[in-house]
Design a protein around this motif. Structure first.
Motif, PDB file in Angstrom:
ATOM      1  N   ASN B  76       0.797  -1.242   0.000  1.00  0.00           N
ATOM      2  CA  ASN B  76       0.000   0.000   0.000  1.00  0.00           C
ATOM      3  C   ASN B  76       0.824   1.284   0.000  1.00  0.00           C
ATOM      4  O   ASN B  76       0.304   2.358   0.312  1.00  0.00           O
ATOM      5  CB  ASN B  76      -0.986   0.044   1.179  1.00  0.00           C
ATOM      6  N   GLY B  77       2.102   1.196  -0.315  1.00  0.00           N
ATOM      7  CA  GLY B  77       2.935   2.400  -0.375  1.00  0.00           C
ATOM      8  C   GLY B  77       2.413   3.360  -1.431  1.00  0.00           C
ATOM      9  O   GLY B  77       2.117   2.959  -2.550  1.00  0.00           O
ATOM     10  N   ASN B  78       2.277   4.621  -1.067  1.00  0.00           N
ATOM     11  CA  ASN B  78       1.744   5.611  -2.003  1.00  0.00           C
ATOM     12  C   ASN B  78       2.856   6.525  -2.511  1.00  0.00           C
ATOM     13  O   ASN B  78       3.465   7.277  -1.742  1.00  0.00           O
ATOM     14  CB  ASN B  78       0.634   6.432  -1.329  1.00  0.00           C
ATOM     15  N   TYR B  79       3.092   6.450  -3.806  1.00  0.00           N
ATOM     16  CA  TYR B  79       4.182   7.187  -4.446  1.00  0.00           C
ATOM     17  C   TYR B  79       4.037   8.696  -4.283  1.00  0.00           C
ATOM     18  O   TYR B  79       5.003   9.401  -4.028  1.00  0.00           O
ATOM     19  CB  TYR B  79       4.190   6.809  -5.927  1.00  0.00           C
ATOM     20  N   TYR B  80       2.820   9.196  -4.441  1.00  0.00           N
ATOM     21  CA  TYR B  80       2.624  10.646  -4.385  1.00  0.00           C
ATOM     22  C   TYR B  80       2.820  11.192  -2.970  1.00  0.00           C
ATOM     23  O   TYR B  80       3.426  12.238  -2.772  1.00  0.00           O
ATOM     24  CB  TYR B  80       1.207  11.030  -4.841  1.00  0.00           C
ATOM     25  N   ARG B  81       2.261  10.470  -1.990  1.00  0.00           N
ATOM     26  CA  ARG B  81       2.240  11.013  -0.637  1.00  0.00           C
ATOM     27  C   ARG B  81       3.395  10.519   0.223  1.00  0.00           C
ATOM     28  O   ARG B  81       3.646  11.065   1.294  1.00  0.00           O
ATOM     29  CB  ARG B  81       0.909  10.659   0.032  1.00  0.00           C
ATOM     30  N   TRP B  92       0.418  -0.795  11.647  1.00  0.00           N
ATOM     31  CA  TRP B  92       0.900   0.559  11.902  1.00  0.00           C
ATOM     32  C   TRP B  92      -0.076   1.688  11.582  1.00  0.00           C
ATOM     33  O   TRP B  92       0.255   2.842  11.766  1.00  0.00           O
ATOM     34  CB  TRP B  92       2.162   0.814  11.099  1.00  0.00           C
ATOM     35  N   GLN B  93      -1.221   1.406  11.054  1.00  0.00           N
ATOM     36  CA  GLN B  93      -2.098   2.470  10.549  1.00  0.00           C
ATOM     37  C   GLN B  93      -1.351   3.258   9.457  1.00  0.00           C
ATOM     38  O   GLN B  93      -0.590   2.662   8.711  1.00  0.00           O
ATOM     39  CB  GLN B  93      -2.553   3.417  11.671  1.00  0.00           C
ATOM     40  N   ASP B  94      -1.552   4.577   9.430  1.00  0.00           N
ATOM     41  CA  ASP B  94      -0.897   5.370   8.385  1.00  0.00           C
ATOM     42  C   ASP B  94       0.477   5.852   8.854  1.00  0.00           C
ATOM     43  O   ASP B  94       0.616   6.376   9.960  1.00  0.00           O
ATOM     44  CB  ASP B  94      -1.756   6.587   8.027  1.00  0.00           C
ATOM     45  N   VAL B  95       1.462   5.656   7.976  1.00  0.00           N
ATOM     46  CA  VAL B  95       2.836   6.023   8.321  1.00  0.00           C
ATOM     47  C   VAL B  95       3.414   6.877   7.205  1.00  0.00           C
ATOM     48  O   VAL B  95       3.341   6.510   6.034  1.00  0.00           O
ATOM     49  CB  VAL B  95       3.724   4.766   8.466  1.00  0.00           C
ATOM     50  N   ASN B  96       3.998   8.014   7.531  1.00  0.00           N
ATOM     51  CA  ASN B  96       4.714   8.778   6.516  1.00  0.00           C
ATOM     52  C   ASN B  96       6.142   8.244   6.414  1.00  0.00           C
ATOM     53  O   ASN B  96       7.041   8.666   7.140  1.00  0.00           O
ATOM     54  CB  ASN B  96       4.713  10.263   6.823  1.00  0.00           C
ATOM     55  N   VAL B  97       6.330   7.305   5.522  1.00  0.00           N
ATOM     56  CA  VAL B  97       7.591   6.580   5.416  1.00  0.00           C
ATOM     57  C   VAL B  97       8.729   7.512   4.988  1.00  0.00           C
ATOM     58  O   VAL B  97       9.822   7.478   5.557  1.00  0.00           O
ATOM     59  CB  VAL B  97       7.450   5.414   4.418  1.00  0.00           C
ATOM     60  N   VAL B  98       8.449   8.345   3.986  1.00  0.00           N
ATOM     61  CA  VAL B  98       9.526   9.195   3.461  1.00  0.00           C
ATOM     62  C   VAL B  98      10.056  10.127   4.553  1.00  0.00           C
ATOM     63  O   VAL B  98      11.261  10.281   4.731  1.00  0.00           O
ATOM     64  CB  VAL B  98       9.029   9.989   2.225  1.00  0.00           C
ATOM     65  N   GLU B  99       9.131  10.701   5.313  1.00  0.00           N
ATOM     66  CA  GLU B  99       9.515  11.583   6.419  1.00  0.00           C
ATOM     67  C   GLU B  99      10.366  10.839   7.448  1.00  0.00           C
ATOM     68  O   GLU B  99      11.409  11.330   7.891  1.00  0.00           O
ATOM     69  CB  GLU B  99       8.232  12.080   7.088  1.00  0.00           C
ATOM     70  N   MET B 100       9.934   9.654   7.818  1.00  0.00           N
ATOM     71  CA  MET B 100      10.643   8.857   8.831  1.00  0.00           C
ATOM     72  C   MET B 100      12.027   8.460   8.363  1.00  0.00           C
ATOM     73  O   MET B 100      12.992   8.524   9.122  1.00  0.00           O
ATOM     74  CB  MET B 100       9.843   7.590   9.132  1.00  0.00           C
ATOM     75  N   VAL B 101      12.106   8.033   7.092  1.00  0.00           N
ATOM     76  CA  VAL B 101      13.409   7.635   6.545  1.00  0.00           C
ATOM     77  C   VAL B 101      14.367   8.813   6.585  1.00  0.00           C
ATOM     78  O   VAL B 101      15.526   8.687   7.002  1.00  0.00           O
ATOM     79  CB  VAL B 101      13.252   7.114   5.100  1.00  0.00           C
ATOM     80  N   ARG B 102      13.892   9.984   6.172  1.00  0.00           N
ATOM     81  CA  ARG B 102      14.791  11.138   6.066  1.00  0.00           C
ATOM     82  C   ARG B 102      15.255  11.655   7.422  1.00  0.00           C
ATOM     83  O   ARG B 102      16.271  12.345   7.511  1.00  0.00           O
ATOM     84  CB  ARG B 102      14.128  12.248   5.237  1.00  0.00           C
ATOM     85  N   LYS B 103      14.511  11.329   8.476  1.00  0.00           N
ATOM     86  CA  LYS B 103      14.995  11.658   9.827  1.00  0.00           C
ATOM     87  C   LYS B 103      16.273  10.885  10.142  1.00  0.00           C
ATOM     88  O   LYS B 103      17.146  11.360  10.863  1.00  0.00           O
ATOM     89  CB  LYS B 103      13.923  11.284  10.860  1.00  0.00           C
ATOM     90  N   PRO B 108      17.554  11.892  -0.923  1.00  0.00           N
ATOM     91  CA  PRO B 108      16.328  11.803  -1.739  1.00  0.00           C
ATOM     92  C   PRO B 108      15.677  10.436  -1.544  1.00  0.00           C
ATOM     93  O   PRO B 108      16.351   9.413  -1.682  1.00  0.00           O
ATOM     94  CB  PRO B 108      16.847  11.957  -3.171  1.00  0.00           C
ATOM     95  N   THR B 109      14.394  10.420  -1.201  1.00  0.00           N
ATOM     96  CA  THR B 109      13.718   9.177  -0.843  1.00  0.00           C
ATOM     97  C   THR B 109      12.376   9.077  -1.563  1.00  0.00           C
ATOM     98  O   THR B 109      11.641  10.061  -1.638  1.00  0.00           O
ATOM     99  CB  THR B 109      13.484   9.124   0.685  1.00  0.00           C
ATOM    100  N   VAL B 110      12.097   7.896  -2.108  1.00  0.00           N
ATOM    101  CA  VAL B 110      10.818   7.652  -2.780  1.00  0.00           C
ATOM    102  C   VAL B 110      10.241   6.341  -2.305  1.00  0.00           C
ATOM    103  O   VAL B 110      10.969   5.393  -2.013  1.00  0.00           O
ATOM    104  CB  VAL B 110      10.987   7.573  -4.316  1.00  0.00           C
ATOM    105  N   LEU B 111       8.905   6.320  -2.253  1.00  0.00           N
ATOM    106  CA  LEU B 111       8.188   5.117  -1.823  1.00  0.00           C
ATOM    107  C   LEU B 111       7.213   4.689  -2.913  1.00  0.00           C
ATOM    108  O   LEU B 111       6.655   5.513  -3.627  1.00  0.00           O
ATOM    109  CB  LEU B 111       7.390   5.449  -0.556  1.00  0.00           C
ATOM    110  N   THR B 112       7.027   3.379  -3.062  1.00  0.00           N
ATOM    111  CA  THR B 112       5.894   2.884  -3.857  1.00  0.00           C
ATOM    112  C   THR B 112       5.484   1.538  -3.295  1.00  0.00           C
ATOM    113  O   THR B 112       6.086   1.061  -2.322  1.00  0.00           O
ATOM    114  CB  THR B 112       6.203   2.807  -5.360  1.00  0.00           C
TER     115      THR B 112
END
Lengths: 324, 324
Positions: B76-81, B92-103, B108-112
């Motif tokens: 369920n990774g969302n490329y846009y968000r 986990w419910q909803d997780v902002n993966v890109v934000e967490m990774v960049r911490k 540059p980080t992308v999810l899909t």
């Protein structure tokens, strides 16, 4: 000297008639006209007749209009190759349309099929303005479709993508003109709803004014008028048509996740009779993540000019993106 | 001083385990590793554990490798968000993966989602090298899909396009995990073929070694081995699975006209048992214009590294196209 208005020439080649017109970037059509296609005669004669007229128009308007490109919509038109291949309802075999057009008027020229042209027209001039992801469904004699992803029509690797009318929705279902069974267009189209009416007439004993019409006589318009008058068979036929269409479109959302599905073509004149069940069964059959995200809306292209606007949008698109 | 090798970090978050590795532009994987995901614990702890390892690896390899970006594949990774939304098998419910990774690592980080990552891996490192239009089907526990048009993954307007596993192929068919009935993945997947075996065992009186196994015991591998040994139920199950898949893929060709459909995932280990009927029923159900134009081929991604290669390809793709 006044600045001339830049226009493109949009041509829509149909089985019976061919429409043309000059279209500016805002969607105004100038000098629209039409000629009989006469697909029984050699194709060279067709282009000769068409461009005799077109050149005359251009000459007469030469002080106000400057034509900068030509877009052509035609059944089975192939965007990559510029050819019509085995066109249904045209006796011409394979024709290199782009080559023929340029012999008569040497301007940047692009071809696609009529359903893709409708999608491009919708995106530039109609209900899909500003949209990047949508599906245009033309409910005419058959069902045509144009798929737009990221602001571009999907042509696939060979130029023939976007044939949603030939998605099989019923294993061993109705015989289709393509030789297979159960294609969506045998249910969801002007012809499809007529077939449904005749099945329902045979299947039920409900009274219906449609029992007084032959298969050859009956049109989608008759079914719409009967439905308006409360005819139970006509109403059931619309419900069934919308159900089959809505279910098929729910699957198309799983492929493409469009923001809208735009319905265009003769059958949409029935308004809510077709839109209501289509929306209902689409929504009921969507995967939860898509629910409430897809609008099913009517085309905003004018009935008479839609095909010409689509063909013109096709070439405007190429010119504006620098591809031509 | 030697020039450092540029690599990206590919991360594949799965329900049970999370794999990671550094990948160069040629597809060589360096310092591959994996940790238990433990989705029952807070997601912050997961990223803490993961990046403790990743940073240590990077430090040790700091003289040879330079990491230039991070790609993440997740259910369920969302490329846009950049988010995981209601991930199946993750608590986990909803997780902002890109934000967490960049911490943890500010690159540059992308999810899909995992299926789209597989398609991108295939295009950069596998069987789809050089292809512009193809569909990647992952036949695992469920059926995942990635749709590539014009060299780009189709995300649709909300980032959730390409869910071919949830195309409904059988009205009122098998109950799916998504709550609806008749989804393709309830037939064409490792779980799907198991369900088919049990239906066939109940439906026929044919002898079968599979009659000695419980539903909980039976795996797709058991069915494959039984089929190899000539077991009639196992063979029939593969034939049926390939038929449902081939028919569904014929419809997907009508949307997208790809040059190839690439099958990936556990069930493809069965080789011809799954490829032969899939190809046969695909071809039989194609609209004539598509016949003979679509290859059904196996993935060329290595079994162990596919998910990491896919995630790494995702970010390479962004970096090389200048989008990141």
């Amino acid at each position: 000297m006044a600045v001339k208005k830049k226009v493109t020439l949009g041509i829509d080649i149909g089985g019976t008639n061919t429409a043309y017109g000059f279209v500016d970037q805002e969607g105004t059509i100038y000098h629209q006209g039409s000629i009989p296609t006469r697909a029984d005669q050699p194709v060279e004669q067709f282009f000769e007749r068409l461009f005799t007229l077109v050149r005359r128009q251009l000459q007469q308007a030469s002080s106000e209009l400057e034509c900068v490109g030509i877009g052509v919509g035609a059944p089975n038109g192939n965007y990559y190759r510029g050819t019509i291949e085995n066109p249904p309802n045209l006796g011409w075999q394979d024709v290199n349309v782009v080559e023929m057009v340029r012999k008569h008027l040497d301007l940047p020229t692009v071809l696609t099929n009529d359903a893709n042209a409708a999608a491009l027209g919708e995106m530039k001039f109609g209900a899909a303005r500003g949209m990047k992801h949508f599906i245009e469904i033309t409910l005419g004699t058959g069902l045509g479709s144009g798929v737009v992803v990221d602001g571009k029509v999907v042509y696939g690797h060979d130029g023939f993508a976007g044939e949603i009318g030939h998605v099989i929705v019923e294993r061993n279902g109705r015989l289709c003109g393509c030789g297979r069974r159960g294609c969506l267009e045998t249910y969801a189209s002007a012809t499809g709803i007529k077939r449904t009416v005749f099945e329902l007439l045979g299947n039920s004993n409900k009274p219906s004014r449609l029992r007084n019409m032959t298969y050859e006589q009956l049109t989608a318009k008759d079914i719409y008028q009967a439905a308006k008058a409360g005819d139970p068979i006509a109403r059931e036929a619309f419900e069934f048509t919308g159900r089959v269409l809505g279910e098929a479109l729910a699957n198309s959302v799983a492929y493409l996740s469009p923001e809208a599905i735009i319905l265009f073509g003769g059958l949409t004149a029935a308004g809510d009779f077709i839109f209501r069940p289509t929306r209902k069964y689409l929504e009921e059959n969507l995967l939860s993540v898509y629910r409430g995200t897809v609008r099913v809306i009517p085309s905003l292209l004018p009935e008479g000019g839609a095909a010409v606007l689509g063909a013109a949008a096709l070439i405007w698109n190429e010119l504006n993106s620098g591809r031509k």
